[in-house]
Structure formats: structure tokens, C-alpha cells
Design a protein around this motif. Structure first.
Motif, PDB file in Angstrom:
ATOM      1  N   MET A 109       0.932  -1.327  -0.423  1.00  0.00           N
ATOM      2  CA  MET A 109       0.401  -0.028  -0.242  1.00  0.00           C
ATOM      3  C   MET A 109       1.596   1.589   0.081  1.00  0.00           C
ATOM      4  SD  MET A 109      -2.805   0.759  -0.625  1.00  0.00           S
ATOM      5  CE  MET A 109      -4.665   1.741  -0.055  1.00  0.00           C
ATOM      6  N   LYS A 110       2.266   0.966   0.354  1.00  0.00           N
ATOM      7  CA  LYS A 110       2.600   2.163   0.740  1.00  0.00           C
ATOM      8  C   LYS A 110       3.632   3.081  -0.680  1.00  0.00           C
ATOM      9  CE  LYS A 110       3.844   1.943   5.637  1.00  0.00           C
ATOM     10  NZ  LYS A 110       5.321   2.351   6.783  1.00  0.00           N
ATOM     11  N   LYS A 144       0.756   4.812  -2.884  1.00  0.00           N
ATOM     12  CA  LYS A 144       0.718   5.758  -1.775  1.00  0.00           C
ATOM     13  C   LYS A 144       2.029   6.832  -3.144  1.00  0.00           C
ATOM     14  CE  LYS A 144      -2.690   7.737  -0.537  1.00  0.00           C
ATOM     15  NZ  LYS A 144      -3.357   8.302  -0.908  1.00  0.00           N
ATOM     16  N   GLU A 169      -8.117   5.518  -5.885  1.00  0.00           N
ATOM     17  CA  GLU A 169      -7.764   5.917  -4.931  1.00  0.00           C
ATOM     18  C   GLU A 169      -7.822   6.780  -3.328  1.00  0.00           C
ATOM     19  OE1 GLU A 169      -3.475   8.784  -3.171  1.00  0.00           O
ATOM     20  OE2 GLU A 169      -4.119   9.206  -5.543  1.00  0.00           O
ATOM     21  N   ILE A 209     -10.030   3.514  -1.867  1.00  0.00           N
ATOM     22  CA  ILE A 209      -9.226   2.917  -1.080  1.00  0.00           C
ATOM     23  C   ILE A 209      -8.915   3.642   0.354  1.00  0.00           C
ATOM     24  CG2 ILE A 209      -6.884   1.761  -0.523  1.00  0.00           C
ATOM     25  CD1 ILE A 209      -6.905   1.139  -3.332  1.00  0.00           C
ATOM     26  N   ASP A 210      -8.195   4.926   0.300  1.00  0.00           N
ATOM     27  CA  ASP A 210      -8.245   5.407   1.719  1.00  0.00           C
ATOM     28  C   ASP A 210      -9.942   5.768   2.638  1.00  0.00           C
ATOM     29  OD1 ASP A 210      -5.820   6.210   0.579  1.00  0.00           O
ATOM     30  OD2 ASP A 210      -6.099   7.784   0.072  1.00  0.00           O
ATOM     31  N   THR A 247      -9.733   1.853   4.017  1.00  0.00           N
ATOM     32  CA  THR A 247      -9.276   2.070   5.253  1.00  0.00           C
ATOM     33  C   THR A 247      -8.618   2.452   5.972  1.00  0.00           C
ATOM     34  OG1 THR A 247      -7.681   3.046   3.808  1.00  0.00           O
ATOM     35  CG2 THR A 247      -7.440   0.831   3.485  1.00  0.00           C
TER      36      THR A 247
END
Length: 165
Positions: A1-2, A5, A150, A153-154, A157
Motif C-alpha cells: 500500500m505504501k 501511495k 485512490e 481505498i483511502d 481503509t
């Protein structure tokens, strides 16, 4: 995930750079044309062609950045009144619908670019290939798709992290 991003942050940096350069180009061309018309009494005929094309790019890039924050397509009148359990599914549904619409925009934009490439059509004043300007549509819609995903997902999460605590 990082890693995702970091990639998206790099995409955003490129988008912001394109927006700054494009906005400056529009400003310089428009002000220069007005100055030329009023002082020199000669119009820059190419400015309209360029400014309209670059404005399409600016619009789509700005819309893509708005998608990243969930601000582009958001009718909060309904979603704000939903119970907490229904907010995540509504964001997912909204994302799916927005991605479908933007994918259609991408497809038709690519069809237009490929048609312009095949025909070899050129712009009227600058005599540049038209596919260059039409390529702004699939580029912008591709960025929008990435940012819709994006944001979803953000959102999902972040909600999961808050519910776990």
C-alpha cells in the motif's frame, strides 16, 4: 500500500506541475494577445487554438486532483444522512459508477486520438497534428480513474482503522 501511495504522490506532483505550466501558458497567451490587439493592433491568431486545447487539459487535470480528495462527484445531501454502516458501500458504489463513466470517456478519447492519427488531420492555424490536443482527454480521464480508486481505498481503509480502535 505504501508503494501505491508513493506512486500516486508522484503522479500528483506531475499533475500539479502540468497544471502550473498550463495555467501560466494560458495566462501569457491571453494577456499577450490582448496586449498585441490593443497596442500593436495585430491579433495572435494561434492563441485561441492553443488556449482552448490547454484549457481542456487544465480542466481534466484539476478534476483528477479533485477526485483524489473525493470532491469531484459528491452529493452529500443523501450520503451524510446515511447510517455509518452504509457510508462505505455508498462510496464504493459511487466509485464504481464514476470509474465506469470515466473509462467510457477514456475509451472515446482514445478512439478520437487513433482516428486523428490515422487521418493525419491537422489544426487550422498552427497546422499541428490534432491527436496531440485530443490526447489530453485520455490522459486526464486516466488520471481521474486512478484518483477515484485512490480515494475509495483511502476512505475504506481509514474507516477500518477508526473502527478497529
Amino acid at each position: 500500500m505504501k508503494v501505491f501511495k508513493k506512486i500516486m504522490n508522484a503522479v500528483v506532483a506531475v499533475e500539479k506541475f502540468i497544471l502550473v505550466i498550463s495555467t501560466l501558458l494560458i495566462l501569457i497567451l491571453t494577456v499577450g494577445n490582448v496586449f498585441s490587439r490593443k497596442v500593436i493592433h495585430r491579433s495572435w491568431s494561434f492563441t485561441e487554438e492553443l488556449v482552448v486545447a490547454v484549457f481542456v487539459l487544465v480542466t481534466l487535470m484539476a478534476a483528477a486532483l479533485a477526485c483524489r480528495e473525493g470532491e469531484l462527484v459528491n452529493l452529500s445531501l443523501v450520503t451524510d444522512r446515511l447510517p455509518e454502516k452504509m457510508k462505505k458501500p455508498s462510496v464504493i458504489l459511487s466509485t464504481i459508477l464514476c470509474v465506469i463513466f470515466t473509462a467510457i470517456l477514456f475509451r472515446f478519447g482514445m478512439d478520437k486520438v487513433l482516428t486523428q492519427l490515422a487521418n493525419g488531420k491537422r489544426t487550422f492555424v498552427l497546422n499541428w497534428p490534432e491527436w496531440i490536443f485530443w490526447s489530453f482527454v485520455p490522459i486526464g480521464s486516466g488520471c481521474m480513474i486512478l484518483h477515484f480508486i485512490e480515494f475509495c481505498i483511502d476512505f475504506c481503509t481509514d474507516k477500518n482503522k477508526k473502527e478497529d480502535k
